[in-house]
Scaffold this motif. Structure first.
Motif, PDB file in Angstrom:
ATOM      1  N   VAL A   1       1.460   5.513  -0.696  1.00 25.66           N
ATOM      2  CA  VAL A   1       0.892   6.863  -0.727  1.00 25.66           C
ATOM      3  C   VAL A   1       2.002   7.848  -1.040  1.00 25.66           C
ATOM      4  O   VAL A   1       3.139   7.686  -0.573  1.00 25.66           O
ATOM      5  CB  VAL A   1       0.242   7.230   0.627  1.00 25.66           C
TER       6      VAL A   1
ATOM      7  N   VAL B   1      -4.699   0.886  -1.340  1.00 24.36           N
ATOM      8  CA  VAL B   1      -5.100   1.658  -0.154  1.00 24.36           C
ATOM      9  C   VAL B   1      -6.616   1.745  -0.113  1.00 24.36           C
ATOM     10  O   VAL B   1      -7.250   2.178  -1.079  1.00 24.36           O
ATOM     11  CB  VAL B   1      -4.485   3.073  -0.196  1.00 24.36           C
TER      12      VAL B   1
ATOM     13  N   LYS C   1       0.864  -1.186   0.000  1.00 22.43           N
ATOM     14  CA  LYS C   1       0.000   0.000   0.000  1.00 22.43           C
ATOM     15  C   LYS C   1       0.898   1.234   0.000  1.00 22.43           C
ATOM     16  O   LYS C   1       1.730   1.397   0.895  1.00 22.43           O
ATOM     17  CB  LYS C   1      -0.904  -0.002   1.232  1.00 22.43           C
TER      18      LYS C   1
ATOM     19  N   PHE D   1      -6.639  15.331  -2.049  1.00 24.82           N
ATOM     20  CA  PHE D   1      -6.180  14.278  -2.948  1.00 24.82           C
ATOM     21  C   PHE D   1      -6.266  14.796  -4.376  1.00 24.82           C
ATOM     22  O   PHE D   1      -7.252  15.461  -4.756  1.00 24.82           O
ATOM     23  CB  PHE D   1      -7.051  13.023  -2.814  1.00 24.82           C
TER      24      PHE D   1
ATOM     25  N   CYS E   1      -1.793  11.300  -3.183  1.00 23.82           N
ATOM     26  CA  CYS E   1      -2.410  10.293  -4.053  1.00 23.82           C
ATOM     27  C   CYS E   1      -2.026   8.917  -3.524  1.00 23.82           C
ATOM     28  O   CYS E   1      -1.018   8.768  -2.825  1.00 23.82           O
ATOM     29  CB  CYS E   1      -1.981  10.473  -5.510  1.00 23.82           C
ATOM     30  N   CYS E   2      -2.851   7.923  -3.833  1.00 19.33           N
ATOM     31  CA  CYS E   2      -2.664   6.568  -3.307  1.00 19.33           C
ATOM     32  C   CYS E   2      -2.710   5.561  -4.453  1.00 19.33           C
ATOM     33  O   CYS E   2      -3.358   5.794  -5.475  1.00 19.33           O
ATOM     34  CB  CYS E   2      -3.763   6.194  -2.312  1.00 19.33           C
TER      35      CYS E   2
ATOM     36  N   GLU F   1      -8.400   3.799   4.896  1.00 17.52           N
ATOM     37  CA  GLU F   1      -6.989   4.146   5.078  1.00 17.52           C
ATOM     38  C   GLU F   1      -6.674   5.507   4.464  1.00 17.52           C
ATOM     39  O   GLU F   1      -5.893   6.286   5.021  1.00 17.52           O
ATOM     40  CB  GLU F   1      -6.114   3.054   4.471  1.00 17.52           C
ATOM     41  N   ALA F   2      -7.280   5.791   3.313  1.00 22.18           N
ATOM     42  CA  ALA F   2      -7.083   7.101   2.677  1.00 22.18           C
ATOM     43  C   ALA F   2      -7.591   8.216   3.579  1.00 22.18           C
ATOM     44  O   ALA F   2      -6.971   9.289   3.662  1.00 22.18           O
ATOM     45  CB  ALA F   2      -7.791   7.144   1.323  1.00 22.18           C
ATOM     46  N   GLN F   3      -8.694   7.990   4.248  1.00 19.92           N
ATOM     47  CA  GLN F   3      -9.228   9.004   5.152  1.00 19.92           C
ATOM     48  C   GLN F   3      -8.329   9.185   6.375  1.00 19.92           C
ATOM     49  O   GLN F   3      -8.236  10.287   6.931  1.00 19.92           O
ATOM     50  CB  GLN F   3     -10.651   8.641   5.578  1.00 19.92           C
TER      51      GLN F   3
ATOM     52  N   ARG G   1      -5.686  11.428   5.179  1.00 16.72           N
ATOM     53  CA  ARG G   1      -6.231  12.793   5.140  1.00 16.72           C
ATOM     54  C   ARG G   1      -6.225  13.409   6.544  1.00 16.72           C
ATOM     55  O   ARG G   1      -5.833  14.570   6.715  1.00 16.72           O
ATOM     56  CB  ARG G   1      -7.662  12.779   4.591  1.00 16.72           C
TER      57      ARG G   1
ATOM     58  N   GLU H   1     -10.450   3.010   1.224  1.00 17.50           N
ATOM     59  CA  GLU H   1     -11.038   4.320   1.481  1.00 17.50           C
ATOM     60  C   GLU H   1     -10.834   4.720   2.940  1.00 17.50           C
ATOM     61  O   GLU H   1     -10.533   5.885   3.238  1.00 17.50           O
ATOM     62  CB  GLU H   1     -12.525   4.304   1.145  1.00 17.50           C
TER      63      GLU H   1
END
Length: 264
Positions: A114, A137, A112, A157, A132-133, A141-143, A146, A139
């Motif tokens: 980023v 990754v 994963k 993003f 960007c991911c 984990e993306a948050q 963030r 959602e």
């Protein structure tokens, strides 16, 4: 979720400061590696986090691993740690030019990944970061990424193809803004203002102007026109800046920085 930083210079320290101030994790849940014992001591005293001189220890203890070393050391560090990376890890690069594909290929395994591009105003909680991911990754984990990035400023993003442009306009531009503030202060000193006041006045004017752009939503040209009275001193200054090629110089500087970033 424990967070690790390989390298703990100014940018990493700023990021950690924001994370701790926002209470995203506790000090005990952050580990950083330093090259020297003196660096480790500074990190412990300044941030209160766990420290080590072993990059591999960071990977074994943390799930989110930030690569906070200079770009030229990325390959060396990834070669050192890649055998410890698992599907649970999120690897975060913060260097220009190091793409998601480059990071994953250098690791030699599915990971994963980023990319974040913070800028130096993160040191005062006013950073602008883009990220960007890769598709591994989630959602959730993306948050989490963030949330971390917003602890030291604004975050968005963006598609990876725009990262070099972002780096020029936000990563490099603080240097140009500092030059602008210095030049304005020099001119103010020439007109008789004490230097300490000149720096303060110029910096506040830049900060306030930027705040107007962000909070009013008005076009910068409209805001500029609001200041320019007919036959006044401001429009005379604008005329001189246009004559000296200010817009073209800024355009060329940012374009050059973006192109250089693609080659790093």
């Amino acid at each position: 979720m424990k967070i690790g930083f390989i390298g703990c210079g100014n940018m990493a320290s700023a990021m950690i400061g924001g994370i701790l101030k926002k209470g995203i994790v506790k000090k005990e849940e952050i580990i950083v590696s330093n090259l020297t014992e003196a660096g480790s001591r500074r990190s412990r005293e300044k941030l209160g986090v766990e420290t080590t001189m072993d990059n591999r220890q960071v990977v074994t203890q943390a799930e989110i691993v930030f690569l906070a070393v200079k770009p030229q050391f990325y390959e060396e560090v990834l070669t050192e740690i890649k055998d410890l990376l698992t599907e649970k890890h999120i690897l975060v690069g913060i260097a220009p030019g190091k793409t998601l594909k480059w990071l994953e290929d250098t690791c030699g395994c599915p990971v994963k990944t980023v990319r974040l591009m913070p800028n130096t105003p993160a040191q005062v909680g006013a950073g602008m970061t883009a990220g960007c991911c890769n598709d591994r990754v989630t959602e959730e984990e993306a948050q989490k990424i963030r949330e971390i990035a917003e602890s030291f400023g604004r975050f968005e993003f963006i598609p990876e193809r725009l990262m070099d442009a972002f780096s020029a306009v936000c990563g490099c531009s603080p240097a140009y803004v500092f030059m602008f503030i210095e030049a304005m202060a020099d001119a103010a000193v020439a007109q008789g203002l004490p230097r300490s006041q000149a720096y303060s006045f110029a910096a506040q004017a830049v900060m306030g102007s930027a705040k107007m752009v962000l909070e009013t939503g008005r076009h910068p040209a409209e805001l500029k026109d609001m200041v320019c009275s007919p036959a006044g001193s401001t429009i005379e200054g604008v005329r001189i800046l246009e004559d000296k090629g200010m817009r073209s110089a800024v355009f060329e500087a940012l374009t050059g920085a973006a192109e250089k970033g693609k080659r790093l």
